[in-house]
Design a protein around this motif. Structure first.
Motif, mmCIF file in Angstrom:
data_model
loop_
_atom_site.group_PDB
_atom_site.id
_atom_site.type_symbol
_atom_site.label_atom_id
_atom_site.label_comp_id
_atom_site.label_asym_id
_atom_site.label_seq_id
_atom_site.Cartn_x
_atom_site.Cartn_y
_atom_site.Cartn_z
ATOM 1 N N CYS A 194 0.826 -1.098 0.060
ATOM 2 C CA CYS A 194 -0.054 0.089 -0.159
ATOM 3 C C CYS A 194 0.928 1.290 0.072
ATOM 4 O O CYS A 194 0.442 2.169 -0.810
ATOM 5 C CB CYS A 194 -1.102 -0.138 1.096
ATOM 6 S SG CYS A 194 -2.084 1.203 1.261
ATOM 7 N N GLY A 195 1.843 1.144 0.782
ATOM 8 C CA GLY A 195 2.888 2.462 0.863
ATOM 9 C C GLY A 195 3.325 2.613 -0.524
ATOM 10 O O GLY A 195 3.845 3.764 -0.936
ATOM 11 N N ARG A 196 3.766 1.634 -0.992
ATOM 12 C CA ARG A 196 4.855 1.904 -2.247
ATOM 13 C C ARG A 196 3.853 2.458 -3.419
ATOM 14 O O ARG A 196 4.277 3.058 -3.964
ATOM 15 C CB ARG A 196 5.550 0.533 -2.557
ATOM 16 C CG ARG A 196 6.562 0.170 -1.841
ATOM 17 C CD ARG A 196 7.275 -1.006 -2.048
ATOM 18 N NE ARG A 196 8.471 -1.364 -1.166
ATOM 19 C CZ ARG A 196 9.499 -1.975 -1.299
ATOM 20 N NH1 ARG A 196 9.668 -2.514 -2.551
ATOM 21 N NH2 ARG A 196 10.417 -2.111 -0.563
ATOM 22 N N ILE A 197 2.593 1.616 -3.406
ATOM 23 C CA ILE A 197 1.652 1.955 -4.621
ATOM 24 C C ILE A 197 1.292 3.311 -4.159
ATOM 25 O O ILE A 197 1.337 4.402 -5.345
ATOM 26 C CB ILE A 197 0.257 1.249 -4.426
ATOM 27 C CG1 ILE A 197 0.737 -0.082 -4.789
ATOM 28 C CG2 ILE A 197 -0.750 1.969 -5.225
ATOM 29 C CD1 ILE A 197 -0.672 -0.952 -4.547
ATOM 30 N N ALA A 198 1.164 4.098 -3.037
ATOM 31 C CA ALA A 198 0.780 5.524 -2.685
ATOM 32 C C ALA A 198 1.832 6.218 -3.272
ATOM 33 O O ALA A 198 1.528 7.107 -3.810
ATOM 34 C CB ALA A 198 0.542 5.595 -1.347
ATOM 35 N N VAL A 199 3.178 5.881 -2.989
ATOM 36 C CA VAL A 199 4.267 6.845 -3.263
ATOM 37 C C VAL A 199 4.645 6.760 -5.012
ATOM 38 O O VAL A 199 4.588 7.855 -5.534
ATOM 39 C CB VAL A 199 5.522 6.208 -2.763
ATOM 40 C CG1 VAL A 199 6.816 6.961 -3.290
ATOM 41 C CG2 VAL A 199 5.691 6.398 -1.159
ATOM 42 N N VAL A 200 4.341 5.462 -5.570
ATOM 43 C CA VAL A 200 4.515 5.822 -7.025
ATOM 44 C C VAL A 200 3.441 6.444 -7.774
ATOM 45 O O VAL A 200 3.349 7.378 -8.481
ATOM 46 C CB VAL A 200 4.432 4.355 -7.623
ATOM 47 C CG1 VAL A 200 4.099 4.124 -9.210
ATOM 48 C CG2 VAL A 200 5.629 3.574 -7.062
ATOM 49 N N LEU A 201 1.912 6.330 -7.180
ATOM 50 C CA LEU A 201 0.862 7.109 -7.756
ATOM 51 C C LEU A 201 0.882 8.514 -7.680
ATOM 52 O O LEU A 201 0.914 9.207 -8.596
ATOM 53 C CB LEU A 201 -0.509 6.400 -7.275
ATOM 54 C CG LEU A 201 -0.955 5.291 -7.876
ATOM 55 C CD1 LEU A 201 -2.179 4.715 -7.486
ATOM 56 C CD2 LEU A 201 -1.243 5.647 -9.403
ATOM 57 N N GLN A 202 1.128 8.875 -6.594
ATOM 58 C CA GLN A 202 1.549 10.457 -5.945
ATOM 59 C C GLN A 202 2.651 10.799 -6.851
ATOM 60 O O GLN A 202 2.672 12.081 -7.260
ATOM 61 C CB GLN A 202 1.771 10.524 -4.616
ATOM 62 C CG GLN A 202 1.554 11.837 -4.136
ATOM 63 C CD GLN A 202 0.078 12.277 -4.096
ATOM 64 O OE1 GLN A 202 -0.898 11.707 -3.813
ATOM 65 N NE2 GLN A 202 -0.356 13.595 -4.975
ATOM 66 N N GLY A 203 3.810 10.050 -6.972
ATOM 67 C CA GLY A 203 4.892 10.679 -7.838
ATOM 68 C C GLY A 203 4.377 10.814 -9.349
ATOM 69 O O GLY A 203 4.857 11.684 -9.969
ATOM 70 N N ILE A 204 3.611 9.976 -9.936
ATOM 71 C CA ILE A 204 3.051 10.208 -11.302
ATOM 72 C C ILE A 204 2.359 11.532 -11.396
ATOM 73 O O ILE A 204 2.560 12.286 -12.271
ATOM 74 C CB ILE A 204 2.281 8.857 -11.572
ATOM 75 C CG1 ILE A 204 3.174 7.736 -11.823
ATOM 76 C CG2 ILE A 204 1.644 9.362 -12.972
ATOM 77 C CD1 ILE A 204 2.424 6.388 -11.915
ATOM 78 N N ILE A 205 1.251 11.553 -10.302
ATOM 79 C CA ILE A 205 0.592 12.680 -10.259
ATOM 80 C C ILE A 205 1.154 14.046 -10.197
ATOM 81 O O ILE A 205 1.119 15.101 -10.872
ATOM 82 C CB ILE A 205 -0.527 12.792 -9.203
ATOM 83 C CG1 ILE A 205 -1.223 11.518 -9.540
ATOM 84 C CG2 ILE A 205 -1.468 13.827 -9.146
ATOM 85 C CD1 ILE A 205 -2.094 11.402 -10.789
ATOM 86 N N ASP A 206 2.411 14.140 -9.137
ATOM 87 C CA ASP A 206 2.936 15.234 -8.858
ATOM 88 C C ASP A 206 4.056 15.585 -9.895
ATOM 89 O O ASP A 206 4.745 16.699 -9.785
ATOM 90 C CB ASP A 206 3.573 15.096 -7.553
ATOM 91 C CG ASP A 206 2.304 15.180 -6.308
ATOM 92 O OD1 ASP A 206 1.330 15.763 -7.009
ATOM 93 O OD2 ASP A 206 2.483 14.749 -5.261
ATOM 94 N N ALA A 207 4.477 14.650 -10.643
ATOM 95 C CA ALA A 207 5.737 14.905 -11.247
ATOM 96 C C ALA A 207 5.720 15.758 -12.410
ATOM 97 O O ALA A 207 4.623 16.345 -12.818
ATOM 98 C CB ALA A 207 6.233 13.570 -12.237
#
Length: 189
Positions: free
Chosen positions: A176-189
């Motif tokens: 859950c933590g890794r998915i959150a980081v990856v998805l937020q990174g995609i959105i914020d990049a």
């Protein structure tokens, strides 16, 4: 002498019943296998009534796709919480039979007919990709959307195929933590 009891006419209820039956048929069979007569028989109406409400089979299929929902729920998540919220839903969220049915309708249909494939493409653009792209905004928004959507759909399918991720509570938390980081990174990049 009293007239026999007749079922009251209700155009909205009939239209909804046709749409529901079509939804069930397209989820169970490919676009090419589904017939208007079959749907009419499921609802107990004349096939001409389906044509009256929806036009052609292609238009009925489009109505089914448009009933699949849109990106509004997804886009109502505060941007700063997007990754965490989606990750928690993917890992811990309850199974949503309706969303899975719609996903299966789309997946089954894109391989069965060029007409259905085009309808899925159009509905996906209108109801999901375009609003999501507008919400993300900025440079490379379309690329970000495709990456985020692919990750979310892939994880959703993987979870449902296996009846869950079959991980320990600790590993589920890590996932859950890794998915959150990856998805937020995609959105914020």
């Amino acid at each position: 002498m009293l007239a026999p009891c007749q079922r009251p006419r209700n155009a909205a209820a009939t239209r909804e019943a046709i749409l529901k039956a079509a939804n069930e048929r397209f989820a169970a069979e490919s676009y090419e296998q589904v017939g208007m007569r079959d749907i009419a028989r499921d609802v107990g109406v004349d096939p001409a009534l389906i044509s009256r409400y929806f036009g052609s089979k292609e238009e009925l299929f489009g109505a089914v796709l448009n009933s699949c929902g849109d990106a509004s729920e997804l886009l109502s998540i505060p941007r700063a919480e997007f990754g965490r919220h989606i990750a928690e839903d993917l890992v811990y969220g309850e199974k949503n039979e309706q969303k899975l049915r719609w996903l299966f309708i789309m997946l089954r249909s894109i391989s069965s007919s060029s007409v259905a494939c085009e309808a899925v493409k159009c509905a996906s653009q209108t109801n999901f990709y375009r609003p999501f792209t507008d919400w993300i905004g900025g440079e490379d928004a379309e690329v970000k959307v495709r990456l985020a959507a692919g990750l979310m759909m892939g994880l959703k399918i993987s979870r449902e195929m296996n009846g869950g991720f079959d991980l320990s509570p600790e590993d589920s938390r890590k996932l859950c933590g890794r998915i959150a980081v990856v998805l937020q990174g995609i959105i914020d990049a």
